[in-house]
Design a protein around this motif. Structure first.
Motif, short mmCIF file in Angstrom:
data_model
loop_
_atom_site.label_atom_id
_atom_site.label_comp_id
_atom_site.label_asym_id
_atom_site.label_seq_id
_atom_site.Cartn_x
_atom_site.Cartn_y
_atom_site.Cartn_z
N ASN A 102 0.86 -1.18 0.00
CA ASN A 102 0.00 0.00 0.00
C ASN A 102 0.89 1.23 0.00
O ASN A 102 1.83 1.32 0.78
N VAL A 103 0.55 2.16 -0.86
CA VAL A 103 1.31 3.40 -0.92
C VAL A 103 0.37 4.53 -0.53
O VAL A 103 -0.68 4.71 -1.15
N GLU A 104 0.72 5.25 0.51
CA GLU A 104 -0.08 6.37 0.95
C GLU A 104 0.80 7.61 0.96
O GLU A 104 1.99 7.55 1.25
N GLU A 105 0.17 8.73 0.65
CA GLU A 105 0.91 9.98 0.65
C GLU A 105 0.17 10.97 1.54
O GLU A 105 -1.02 11.18 1.40
N THR A 106 0.89 11.54 2.46
CA THR A 106 0.34 12.54 3.36
C THR A 106 1.20 13.78 3.27
O THR A 106 2.42 13.71 3.36
#
Length: 179
Positions: A158-162
């Motif tokens: 999973n790739v998440e960007e914050t």
């Protein structure tokens, strides 16, 4: 060789050349060590030796591919004044990632190869439903469908960007200047 003690631009070139050289050397060292230990682990069982041969093939394939790309980048870095080496350097990182993914994806193929090695490959088996009623046939466990082989590990990425931004807002007062 010219002394570059006062030239500060020499040091990044030297470090980058050393890094590429060490990377190429480590590719050969890691592939050689893996091949040595895989060959040392041979057991004499044909199914297990087949798996070890396949792993040795993947090791040689991945190690030589990354070695050749690193060596080409090193040669381009040392001999050319353009940025071709940089393109090859970006390719090297992708080759390492692809080597890892190809090894992970090969697990299912290796499991199929190992289970099919238990049955002689030249003999084709046709099993009807009446064969399962006989007790001597019910003991044999034969898998033909690759989907029947259990996969013990599933990889999920999973790739998440914050993005978080802190700033201070100063209020500006309107000052009216007479004209």
């Amino acid at each position: 060789m010219k002394e570059h003690t006062s030239d500060i631009s020499f040091y990044p070139q030297w470090v980058f050349t050393l890094g590429l050289g060490l990377s190429a050397g480590l590719d050969v060292l890691v592939a050689s060590a893996l091949c040595y230990y895989l060959r040392k682990s041979r057991s004499g069982f044909s199914s297990m030796d087949g798996v070890l041969n396949t792993l040795t093939f993947y090791t040689i394939q991945n190690g030589s591919l990354t070695f050749i790309a690193t060596l080409a980048a090193l040669v381009c870095w040392v001999t050319m004044t353009n940025l071709i080496f940089l393109a090859l350097h970006f390719v090297i990182t992708k080759l390492y990632a692809n080597a890892l993914l190809s090894t992970l994806n090969a697990r299912k193929t290796i499991r199929i190869q190992q289970t099919s090695a238990e049955v002689e490959p030249s003999m084709q088996l046709v099993i009807s439903s009446s064969d399962f009623n006989r007790p001597e046939r019910s003991r044999a466990r034969i898998r033909h469908n690759p989907e029947d082989i259990p996969m013990t590990t599933k990889v999920q990425i999973n790739v998440e960007e914050t993005v978080h931004t802190d700033y201070e807002h100063e209020e500006q007062q309107d000052t009216k200047t007479p004209l």
